[in-house]
Structure formats: structure tokens, C-alpha cells
Write an enzyme that holds these catalytic residues in place. Structure first.
Site, PDB file in Angstrom:
ATOM      1  N   HIS A  26      27.365  44.691  29.975  1.00 48.95           N
ATOM      2  CA  HIS A  26      28.364  43.617  30.065  1.00 48.95           C
ATOM      3  C   HIS A  26      29.739  44.176  29.724  1.00 48.95           C
ATOM      4  CE1 HIS A  26      29.718  39.390  30.190  1.00 48.95           C
ATOM      5  NE2 HIS A  26      30.618  39.811  29.316  1.00 48.95           N
ATOM      6  N   CYS A  27      30.482  44.487  30.767  1.00 54.15           N
ATOM      7  CA  CYS A  27      31.870  44.920  30.576  1.00 54.15           C
ATOM      8  C   CYS A  27      32.640  44.494  31.824  1.00 54.15           C
ATOM      9  CB  CYS A  27      31.941  46.428  30.344  1.00 54.15           C
ATOM     10  SG  CYS A  27      31.102  47.391  31.588  1.00 54.15           S
ATOM     11  N   TYR A  44      44.503  33.819  31.834  1.00 50.90           N
ATOM     12  CA  TYR A  44      45.105  34.832  30.964  1.00 50.90           C
ATOM     13  C   TYR A  44      45.633  35.968  31.837  1.00 50.90           C
ATOM     14  CZ  TYR A  44      40.394  36.933  31.450  1.00 50.90           C
ATOM     15  OH  TYR A  44      39.218  37.455  31.940  1.00 50.90           O
ATOM     16  N   SER A  72      36.959  36.333  35.017  1.00 48.03           N
ATOM     17  CA  SER A  72      37.553  35.130  35.619  1.00 48.03           C
ATOM     18  C   SER A  72      38.979  35.369  36.104  1.00 48.03           C
ATOM     19  CB  SER A  72      37.516  33.966  34.635  1.00 48.03           C
ATOM     20  OG  SER A  72      38.258  34.276  33.478  1.00 48.03           O
ATOM     21  N   ARG A 119      27.861  35.455  39.037  1.00 51.18           N
ATOM     22  CA  ARG A 119      28.105  34.806  37.744  1.00 51.18           C
ATOM     23  C   ARG A 119      28.624  33.391  37.939  1.00 51.18           C
ATOM     24  NH1 ARG A 119      32.558  36.300  33.068  1.00 51.18           N
ATOM     25  NH2 ARG A 119      31.181  36.039  31.282  1.00 51.18           N
ATOM     26  N   ARG A 125      37.932  26.648  29.289  1.00 51.53           N
ATOM     27  CA  ARG A 125      39.169  27.377  29.033  1.00 51.53           C
ATOM     28  C   ARG A 125      39.334  28.559  30.009  1.00 51.53           C
ATOM     29  NH1 ARG A 125      37.787  32.018  26.321  1.00 51.53           N
ATOM     30  NH2 ARG A 125      35.846  31.865  25.145  1.00 51.53           N
ATOM     31  N   TYR A 152      27.420  31.706  32.068  1.00 56.94           N
ATOM     32  CA  TYR A 152      28.183  31.685  30.812  1.00 56.94           C
ATOM     33  C   TYR A 152      28.472  30.236  30.439  1.00 56.94           C
ATOM     34  CZ  TYR A 152      31.670  33.323  27.366  1.00 56.94           C
ATOM     35  OH  TYR A 152      32.357  33.602  26.207  1.00 56.94           O
ATOM     36  N   HIS A 176      25.842  36.102  26.173  1.00 59.21           N
ATOM     37  CA  HIS A 176      26.073  35.897  24.732  1.00 59.21           C
ATOM     38  C   HIS A 176      25.203  34.771  24.141  1.00 59.21           C
ATOM     39  CE1 HIS A 176      29.290  38.046  26.556  1.00 59.21           C
ATOM     40  NE2 HIS A 176      30.183  37.090  26.603  1.00 59.21           N
ATOM     41  N   ASP A 244      31.233  44.238  26.193  1.00 65.79           N
ATOM     42  CA  ASP A 244      32.193  43.189  26.570  1.00 65.79           C
ATOM     43  C   ASP A 244      33.621  43.739  26.687  1.00 65.79           C
ATOM     44  OD1 ASP A 244      33.020  40.545  27.230  1.00 65.79           O
ATOM     45  OD2 ASP A 244      33.606  40.197  25.158  1.00 65.79           O
TER      46      ASP A 244
HETATM   47  C1  0GY Z   1      33.327  37.456  28.378  1.00 68.84           C
HETATM   48  C2  0GY Z   1      33.947  36.322  27.797  1.00 68.84           C
HETATM   49  C3  0GY Z   1      35.115  35.732  28.128  1.00 68.84           C
HETATM   50  C4  0GY Z   1      35.845  35.900  29.328  1.00 68.84           C
HETATM   51  C5  0GY Z   1      35.335  36.116  30.527  1.00 68.84           C
HETATM   52  O1  0GY Z   1      35.412  36.207  32.808  1.00 68.84           O
HETATM   53  C6  0GY Z   1      36.072  36.098  31.793  1.00 68.84           C
HETATM   54  O2  0GY Z   1      37.297  35.928  31.781  1.00 68.84           O
HETATM   55  O3  0GY Z   1      34.057  36.365  30.667  1.00 68.84           O
HETATM   56  C7  0GY Z   1      35.672  34.766  27.177  1.00 68.84           C
HETATM   57  O4  0GY Z   1      36.896  34.553  27.165  1.00 68.84           O
HETATM   58  O5  0GY Z   1      34.893  34.190  26.370  1.00 68.84           O
HETATM   59  O6  0GY Z   1      32.098  37.502  28.494  1.00 68.84           O
HETATM   60  O7  0GY Z   1      33.998  38.395  28.770  1.00 68.84           O
END
Ligand code: 0GY
Length: 289
Positions: A26-27, A44, A72, A119, A125, A152, A176, A244
Site C-alpha cells: 500500500h503506497c 489536497y 484520490s 479501489r 473528505r 476504503y 487500514h 502508505d
Molecule cells: C491512504 C489514505 C488516505 C488518502 C488516500 O487516495 C487517497 O487520497 O488514500 C487518507 O487521507 O486517509 O490510504 O492513503
């Protein structure tokens, strides 16, 4: 607005040495933006964290391979993820985010590019909407490819999601652990509900990841270790581990990746559990063909 940095410049060298062939499952990569612009809908705006940085970290941590999960901030344009996989010399595979309108030819190209899963993100958020009907269409489309679904969500929607999870016809990997509370302890309500989910659904796997996100106590994340070690021992063939990196949105609490690696022998306490977690399980999902 200045771009966000959510990772340490140089991770400490971990004490724990992973087994040969170990996979960071997971990265992410961010950009580089000049080549792979972020989605207009991103929540972001990170600094560039491209493949060269990821592979340098992989080597420093003693890992052999990566599974790159589409973040994301890149929306449904998977080109940054595909670019990183292409540059990895066969040492990376990926998880994409796709629209249900994707055609078979595009899916085939993703497969050839090293994608082995999709995914679905339910975090408000991070994404504007999470259309379950469209997600199920996608799940049905990718099932014949032998891919799986990565999902997720946070613990408060687990019950509501149950019918949806049960309708997914593939392996489902929960990021997670569905973010259970760590303050409730190893038999707390949220982790117990999550374990019931795994007990009752042999196709559901999980990533025992992100002490930095989940711990209420902070480093060295003892509360995470107490809750997660029993998960690894109960489902040794259905757990994955990852750094991560580059830790999206963790700029106020950035973990040292070397410290994250040193959690592994605390949650997977035998060489056999470590080999399953880091090599056998992710190989089955990502390097079966
Ligand atoms: C993660 C968690 C987050 C973000 C993302 O795709 C993403 O932007 O997964 C988070 O902000 O909790 O697993 O990387």
C-alpha cells in the site's frame, strides 16, 4: 497555495529486515505534476512524490516490490500510477480507480500495465461521492480479469455497507482495517465488528496498515500493536502490509517509514507470519500472472 509535503525527507533505516521478495502493498505516487496533473476535484495538492523517490525508499527499507494504489488526488486518470509501474522493472503492480463507463479495451490496457484491482473510496473528505450502484457495475466488469476490489471506509459505516460488500463478487481488501478505534483495546466494539466481518466472509482481506493514522497514543503506536497483532494471527492468509508512503494528508503527523517497518515484527511475531504478510499473500493477489 504551497504544495503539501507529507513524508520525511530521509526515512530512518529500520532494524527489522524483511524476508526476500517482500512487498510494500500500500503506497502511492503523486505526479510528477508537470507530466501527470492532479484531478480538478482533488481535495489536497501534494508536492511531487514520483517513482524514483518511491523506489529509493523501497530499497532503503529493504523491500523488493511495491503495490501502487491510485490516490484520490489523481481521480480516475491512472497514468501516474501506470508510469510508476512501467518504470519499476517488473517490481511494481497497481490498483486503479475507474469509471463504470470504462470499456474492455481500456481494462485490458490497464491489466497489461500491471493493474490487478480497483479501489472504491468512501471517505467524504477525499471524494465527492461514492456511488454503490456504479461500484458494483465496476466490480462485475473486473471480476473476469481475476482482479479484486480495494475498499476504503471508516468504522462508523461498516454496518451500513454490509449488503454492498456482500454483493461484490471478487476478493475484497479493506484498507487500514476500516479504521477501527484503537482506544477501545483489542476487544473493542469496532475491531470486533470488523473481525466478525472477516469471520463471516472468507473473500474479505485487510491491510494491517497505518499505525500513524489509527493510533490514539502516537509513536511507538503500542495501542495499534495491541489491537492488530490478534488480527494478523487470526487471518494470517488474508492480511497485507504497506507503508502508505507518501502518507496523504499526514503533514501534521508525518511518520518515519523506518519506524513503520519496525512495527512489522511486533504485529507478525513469527517468521512464517511475516512471510505470509509480506510475500505470499500479496504475491497471490498481485503477481499470480
Ligand atoms: C491512504 C489514505 C488516505 C488518502 C488516500 O487516495 C487517497 O487520497 O488514500 C487518507 O487521507 O486517509 O490510504 O492513503
Amino acid at each position: 497555495m504551497s504544495r503539501i509535503i507529507s513524508w520525511v525527507e530521509e526515512a530512518s533505516k529500520p532494524s527489522y529486515i524483511p524476508p526476500a521478495g517482500a512487498i510494500d502493498a500500500h503506497c502511492h505516487v503523486f505526479g510528477p505534476e508537470a507530466e501527470f496533473p492532479f484531478s480538478p476535484k482533488t481535495k489536497y495538492h501534494p508536492a511531487d512524490a514520483g517513482p524514483e523517490m518511491l523506489f529509493a525508499l523501497r530499497d532503503r527499507l529493504g523491500f523488493d516490490r511495491n503495490v501502487i494504489v491510485q490516490a484520490s488526488c489523481h481521480g480516475t486518470d491512472n497514468s501516474a500510477t501506470l508510469n510508476a509501474i512501467a518504470k519499476s522493472n517488473g517490481k511494481a503492480r497497481g490498483v486503479a480507480v475507474v469509471d463504470p463507463v470504462i470499456n474492455d479495451e481500456e481494462l485490458k490496457l490497464l491489466h497489461e500495465g500491471g493493474i490487478r484491482g480497483v479501489r472504491f473510496n468512501f471517505l467524504k473528505r477525499l471524494v465527492d461521492d461514492a456511488p454503490k450502484d456504479k461500484f458494483l457495475e465496476i466490480a462485475k466488469r473486473i471480476a473476469p480479469l481475476g482482479w479484486h476490489v480495494v475498499i476504503y471506509f471508516e468504522a462508523d459505516i461498516l454496518e451500513e455497507l454490509l449488503p454492498f460488500l456482500e454483493a461484490i463478487p471478487t476478493i475484497v481488501v479493506v484498507d487500514h482495517m476500516g479504521r477501527p478505534s484503537m482506544t477501545q483495546g483489542r476487544d473493542g466494539a469496532e475491531i470486533s465488528a470488523f473481525k466478525r466481518l472477516l469471520d463471516e466472509h472468507p473473500n474479505i482481506w485487510t491491510k494491517v496498515t497505518c499505525p500513524d493514522r489509527l493510533s490514539a497514543q502516537g509513536y511507538p503506536w503500542d495501542d495499534f500493536v495491541e489491537v492488530v497483532r490478534p488480527v494478523v494471527e487470526r487471518y494470517p492468509d488474508r492480511v497485507l502490509w504497506g507503508t502508505d508512503w507518501p502518507h496523504p494528508n499526514m503533514q501534521d503527523n508525518i511518520p518515519d517509514d523506518g519506524h513503520l517497518v519496525d512495527v512489522i515484527p511486533r504485529i507478525a511475531v513469527t517468521a512464517e507470519l511475516q512471510r505470509k504478510l509480506l510475500v505470499d499473500n500479496p504475491e497471490r493477489l498481485y503477481w499470480a500472472d
